[in-house]
Each structure stands twice: as C-alpha cells, then as structure tokens.
Scaffold this motif. Structure first.
Motif, PDB file in Angstrom:
ATOM      1  N   ALA A   1      16.715 -22.612  20.872  1.00  0.00           N
ATOM      2  CA  ALA A   1      15.324 -22.367  20.487  1.00  0.00           C
ATOM      3  C   ALA A   1      14.700 -21.372  21.451  1.00  0.00           C
ATOM      4  O   ALA A   1      15.279 -21.030  22.487  1.00  0.00           O
ATOM      5  CB  ALA A   1      14.524 -23.669  20.487  1.00  0.00           C
ATOM      6  N   ASP A   2      13.520 -20.894  21.087  1.00  0.00           N
ATOM      7  CA  ASP A   2      12.734 -20.036  21.957  1.00  0.00           C
ATOM      8  C   ASP A   2      11.722 -20.911  22.692  1.00  0.00           C
ATOM      9  O   ASP A   2      10.977 -21.669  22.065  1.00  0.00           O
ATOM     10  CB  ASP A   2      12.010 -18.970  21.114  1.00  0.00           C
ATOM     11  N   GLY A   3      11.721 -20.813  24.020  1.00  0.00           N
ATOM     12  CA  GLY A   3      10.836 -21.670  24.807  1.00  0.00           C
ATOM     13  C   GLY A   3       9.372 -21.495  24.480  1.00  0.00           C
ATOM     14  O   GLY A   3       8.588 -22.452  24.544  1.00  0.00           O
ATOM     15  N   PHE A   4       8.973 -20.272  24.126  1.00  0.00           N
ATOM     16  CA  PHE A   4       7.592 -20.032  23.749  1.00  0.00           C
ATOM     17  C   PHE A   4       7.229 -20.809  22.478  1.00  0.00           C
ATOM     18  O   PHE A   4       6.138 -21.383  22.370  1.00  0.00           O
ATOM     19  CB  PHE A   4       7.339 -18.541  23.530  1.00  0.00           C
ATOM     20  N   GLU A   5       8.153 -20.821  21.522  1.00  0.00           N
ATOM     21  CA  GLU A   5       7.907 -21.556  20.281  1.00  0.00           C
ATOM     22  C   GLU A   5       7.860 -23.056  20.542  1.00  0.00           C
ATOM     23  O   GLU A   5       7.070 -23.788  19.927  1.00  0.00           O
ATOM     24  CB  GLU A   5       8.986 -21.228  19.256  1.00  0.00           C
ATOM     25  N   VAL A   6       8.712 -23.530  21.462  1.00  0.00           N
ATOM     26  CA  VAL A   6       8.685 -24.946  21.826  1.00  0.00           C
ATOM     27  C   VAL A   6       7.332 -25.300  22.434  1.00  0.00           C
ATOM     28  O   VAL A   6       6.726 -26.326  22.094  1.00  0.00           O
ATOM     29  CB  VAL A   6       9.815 -25.272  22.820  1.00  0.00           C
ATOM     30  N   ALA A   7       6.821 -24.441  23.318  1.00  0.00           N
ATOM     31  CA  ALA A   7       5.515 -24.684  23.944  1.00  0.00           C
ATOM     32  C   ALA A   7       4.407 -24.718  22.899  1.00  0.00           C
ATOM     33  O   ALA A   7       3.525 -25.587  22.941  1.00  0.00           O
ATOM     34  CB  ALA A   7       5.233 -23.612  24.991  1.00  0.00           C
ATOM     35  N   ARG A   8       4.458 -23.784  21.958  1.00  0.00           N
ATOM     36  CA  ARG A   8       3.429 -23.736  20.916  1.00  0.00           C
ATOM     37  C   ARG A   8       3.465 -24.995  20.055  1.00  0.00           C
ATOM     38  O   ARG A   8       2.426 -25.578  19.720  1.00  0.00           O
ATOM     39  CB  ARG A   8       3.610 -22.490  20.045  1.00  0.00           C
ATOM     40  N   SER A   9       4.683 -25.442  19.714  1.00  0.00           N
ATOM     41  CA  SER A   9       4.815 -26.644  18.905  1.00  0.00           C
ATOM     42  C   SER A   9       4.307 -27.883  19.645  1.00  0.00           C
ATOM     43  O   SER A   9       3.603 -28.721  19.073  1.00  0.00           O
ATOM     44  CB  SER A   9       6.279 -26.835  18.503  1.00  0.00           C
ATOM     45  N   LEU A  10       4.655 -27.983  20.921  1.00  0.00           N
ATOM     46  CA  LEU A  10       4.213 -29.138  21.710  1.00  0.00           C
ATOM     47  C   LEU A  10       2.705 -29.147  21.861  1.00  0.00           C
ATOM     48  O   LEU A  10       2.064 -30.201  21.779  1.00  0.00           O
ATOM     49  CB  LEU A  10       4.873 -29.119  23.091  1.00  0.00           C
ATOM     50  N   ARG A  11       2.110 -27.984  22.080  1.00  0.00           N
ATOM     51  CA  ARG A  11       0.658 -27.921  22.228  1.00  0.00           C
ATOM     52  C   ARG A  11      -0.042 -28.317  20.938  1.00  0.00           C
ATOM     53  O   ARG A  11      -1.095 -28.963  20.963  1.00  0.00           O
ATOM     54  CB  ARG A  11       0.249 -26.505  22.657  1.00  0.00           C
ATOM     55  N   ALA A  12       0.565 -27.960  19.798  1.00  0.00           N
ATOM     56  CA  ALA A  12      -0.045 -28.301  18.514  1.00  0.00           C
ATOM     57  C   ALA A  12       0.041 -29.793  18.226  1.00  0.00           C
ATOM     58  O   ALA A  12      -0.888 -30.392  17.671  1.00  0.00           O
ATOM     59  CB  ALA A  12       0.620 -27.511  17.390  1.00  0.00           C
ATOM     60  N   THR A  13       1.166 -30.413  18.591  1.00  0.00           N
ATOM     61  CA  THR A  13       1.376 -31.830  18.268  1.00  0.00           C
ATOM     62  C   THR A  13       0.930 -32.774  19.379  1.00  0.00           C
ATOM     63  O   THR A  13       0.641 -33.939  19.107  1.00  0.00           O
ATOM     64  CB  THR A  13       2.865 -32.091  17.967  1.00  0.00           C
ATOM     65  N   MET A  14       0.878 -32.283  20.617  1.00  0.00           N
ATOM     66  CA  MET A  14       0.490 -33.113  21.760  1.00  0.00           C
ATOM     67  C   MET A  14      -0.539 -32.353  22.604  1.00  0.00           C
ATOM     68  O   MET A  14      -0.238 -31.864  23.704  1.00  0.00           O
ATOM     69  CB  MET A  14       1.713 -33.482  22.604  1.00  0.00           C
ATOM     70  N   PRO A  15      -1.757 -32.195  22.089  1.00  0.00           N
ATOM     71  CA  PRO A  15      -2.753 -31.350  22.764  1.00  0.00           C
ATOM     72  C   PRO A  15      -3.143 -31.816  24.156  1.00  0.00           C
ATOM     73  O   PRO A  15      -3.650 -31.019  24.947  1.00  0.00           O
ATOM     74  CB  PRO A  15      -3.947 -31.403  21.800  1.00  0.00           C
ATOM     75  N   ASP A  16      -2.933 -33.083  24.466  1.00  0.00           N
ATOM     76  CA  ASP A  16      -3.338 -33.606  25.770  1.00  0.00           C
ATOM     77  C   ASP A  16      -2.217 -33.559  26.812  1.00  0.00           C
ATOM     78  O   ASP A  16      -2.428 -33.960  27.961  1.00  0.00           O
ATOM     79  CB  ASP A  16      -3.830 -35.050  25.636  1.00  0.00           C
ATOM     80  N   ALA A  17      -1.035 -33.095  26.425  1.00  0.00           N
ATOM     81  CA  ALA A  17       0.078 -33.039  27.367  1.00  0.00           C
ATOM     82  C   ALA A  17      -0.042 -31.824  28.281  1.00  0.00           C
ATOM     83  O   ALA A  17      -0.636 -30.808  27.914  1.00  0.00           O
ATOM     84  CB  ALA A  17       1.407 -32.979  26.614  1.00  0.00           C
ATOM     85  N   GLY A  18       0.515 -31.941  29.477  1.00  0.00           N
ATOM     86  CA  GLY A  18       0.592 -30.796  30.370  1.00  0.00           C
ATOM     87  C   GLY A  18       1.865 -30.013  30.092  1.00  0.00           C
ATOM     88  O   GLY A  18       2.905 -30.599  29.782  1.00  0.00           O
ATOM     89  N   ILE A  19       1.798 -28.689  30.182  1.00  0.00           N
ATOM     90  CA  ILE A  19       2.960 -27.842  29.935  1.00  0.00           C
ATOM     91  C   ILE A  19       3.068 -26.814  31.056  1.00  0.00           C
ATOM     92  O   ILE A  19       2.141 -26.036  31.285  1.00  0.00           O
ATOM     93  CB  ILE A  19       2.867 -27.114  28.582  1.00  0.00           C
ATOM     94  N   VAL A  20       4.208 -26.844  31.750  1.00  0.00           N
ATOM     95  CA  VAL A  20       4.501 -25.851  32.788  1.00  0.00           C
ATOM     96  C   VAL A  20       5.762 -25.121  32.371  1.00  0.00           C
ATOM     97  O   VAL A  20       6.802 -25.743  32.143  1.00  0.00           O
ATOM     98  CB  VAL A  20       4.700 -26.520  34.162  1.00  0.00           C
ATOM     99  N   MET A  21       5.684 -23.804  32.256  1.00  0.00           N
ATOM    100  CA  MET A  21       6.849 -23.011  31.865  1.00  0.00           C
ATOM    101  C   MET A  21       7.528 -22.485  33.121  1.00  0.00           C
ATOM    102  O   MET A  21       6.880 -21.910  34.008  1.00  0.00           O
ATOM    103  CB  MET A  21       6.425 -21.867  30.938  1.00  0.00           C
ATOM    104  N   LEU A  22       8.830 -22.686  33.195  1.00  0.00           N
ATOM    105  CA  LEU A  22       9.643 -22.290  34.340  1.00  0.00           C
ATOM    106  C   LEU A  22      10.748 -21.379  33.822  1.00  0.00           C
ATOM    107  O   LEU A  22      11.612 -21.825  33.072  1.00  0.00           O
ATOM    108  CB  LEU A  22      10.240 -23.531  35.005  1.00  0.00           C
ATOM    109  N   THR A  23      10.706 -20.105  34.212  1.00  0.00           N
ATOM    110  CA  THR A  23      11.589 -19.149  33.569  1.00  0.00           C
ATOM    111  C   THR A  23      11.951 -17.985  34.474  1.00  0.00           C
ATOM    112  O   THR A  23      11.256 -17.695  35.446  1.00  0.00           O
ATOM    113  CB  THR A  23      10.921 -18.596  32.296  1.00  0.00           C
ATOM    114  N   GLY A  24      13.036 -17.329  34.141  1.00  0.00           N
ATOM    115  CA  GLY A  24      13.468 -16.142  34.851  1.00  0.00           C
ATOM    116  C   GLY A  24      12.728 -14.898  34.410  1.00  0.00           C
ATOM    117  O   GLY A  24      12.898 -13.838  35.001  1.00  0.00           O
TER     118      GLY A  24
END
Length: 220
Positions: free
Chosen positions: A55-78
């Motif tokens: 998967a694409d990490g950006f798409e995963v972040a977008r999906s998580l934000r849409a379904t779990m708006p109160d969760a924290g998201i930290v992206m760790l990438t090269g």
C-alpha cells in the motif's frame, strides 16, 4: 501501533526502544497486518512508514484519519522532501519525521501527540513531581512526560531530596546493584538525555544540575 516493513528496524530497534519508554507497542509489517490489528483493538497513536509492500503510506494515513479522526498519526519515512512532508501533513498526519530519526525525537513527538489526545487536567502543582503511578514526570505547570525505568529511579531519588545535593555514588546505587562495575559517565549521559527529552517534550527545562565534584541537585 507501529507499521514498518523493515524487519530489523521494526523488531530490533523501534518496538523495543518505544517499549522502554513505557509505550505499549503493536508492531505490524504491512497495511494488511495493520488493518487486522486495528480490528483487534484500535490504538491511540499510529506510527506509519510511507514505503510499504502492499500500500501507499499516504493513502493509509488518509484512510485512518477518515475512519479514526481522534487517533494520533506520526509518519516515519525515508522521504525527506518538503513536498512529501506537506502531503503527509495534508493527508492527516500530526507529525512527519524523516529517517534516520533519533529515538528521543520520535519519543518526544509521540508525547506531544499523546498530550493532544489526553490532555492533563489543569491543576496548579507548583513543583516538579512524579505522577501517582510514577510513570510520568509532572512539571510545575501540570504538563507531563513519560519516563523509562531508570529515569523513574533517578528522579525518585532526586525528588526525595529536592533542593539538596545528591552524591553521584548515591545515585549510582539507585540505578544498579553493582556500583563498582557501573561506569560513572553513564549517569552523566542519562542526565543529559533526560534534560534534553524533558525540554523537547514539555518546552521547559528540567532544573537538574550538576554540582562539580559532588553530584546533582534538583530544584523542585
């Protein structure tokens, strides 16, 4: 919940280091494993790699934000380009950190996100103190930072003798049963890292200062 497809980085470095700082870590290596783990119980915070095998990490972040708006998201990438950083934040990340990342920077970022999710009650404390469960250091303003086991022991000893000089020997005896095998420079390094972590997480300095040739004093 940690999503990182590099087995060595995930299982040998990130997961155990975060656990040392008191985080309960669920480690996954793919978007599919992440989705299954979320069904078992949603976490407070996600740490997401961008480059994934399925998967694409950006798409995963977008999906998580849409379904779990109160969760924290930290992206760790090269990917350290400003375009990717802006995209990560736009997709819903609370923070975007580039690899290689220092563990204390990641930990401080997670503390910051955790404070947004679970703000401390506004209580006038007036002094530095440990929380009732002793896992957090509380600042005079009521902000808190999570501690490792060694940091807890060190600060417990310092707070029991607040505004007094505590000898290096006494502090080392708190940290180990074999004081003769303990390198004294480890104490100095621990204090240095602790002060840096508190400043990064809380935005205020920890008044733990060295007394030349003697030990340390905490102005609580």
């Amino acid at each position: 919940m940690l999503l990182e497809d590099d087995d060595l980085l995930r299982d040998r470095i990130l997961a155990p280091k975060l656990a040392q700082f008191g985080f309960e870590v669920v480690a996954t290596g793919s978007a599919a494993q992440l989705r299954e783990a979320v069904r078992q119980g949603p976490p407070d915070i996600f740490v997401l790699d961008v480059g994934l095998p399925d998967a694409d990490g950006f798409e995963v972040a977008r999906s998580l934000r849409a379904t779990m708006p109160d969760a924290g998201i930290v992206m760790l990438t090269g990917r350290g380009d400003s375009v990717d950083r802006v995209r990560g934040l736009f997709e819903g990340a609370d923070a975007y950190l580039s690899k290689p990342v220092e563990i204390d920077v990641l930990v401080a970022t997670l503390y910051s996100v955790a404070r947004r999710l679970h703000p401390s009650p506004s209580v006038a404390r007036g002094k530095w103190a440990l929380s009732p469960d002793e896992w957090f250091l509380l600042s005079p303003s009521g902000a808190r930072v999570m501690l490792s086991k060694s940091e807890r022991r060190l600060l417990e000893a310092m707070l029991q003798h607040a505004d007094e000089v505590v000898s290096r020997e006494d502090l080392i005896s708190v940290l180990t049963d074999d004081i003769h095998a303990f390198d004294p420079h480890r104490l100095d390094s621990m204090v240095h890292r602790l002060r840096r972590k508190v400043l990064a997480a809380l935005g205020e300095p920890l008044p733990l200062n060295a007394v030349h040739g003697t030990g340390y004093i905490l102005e609580a």
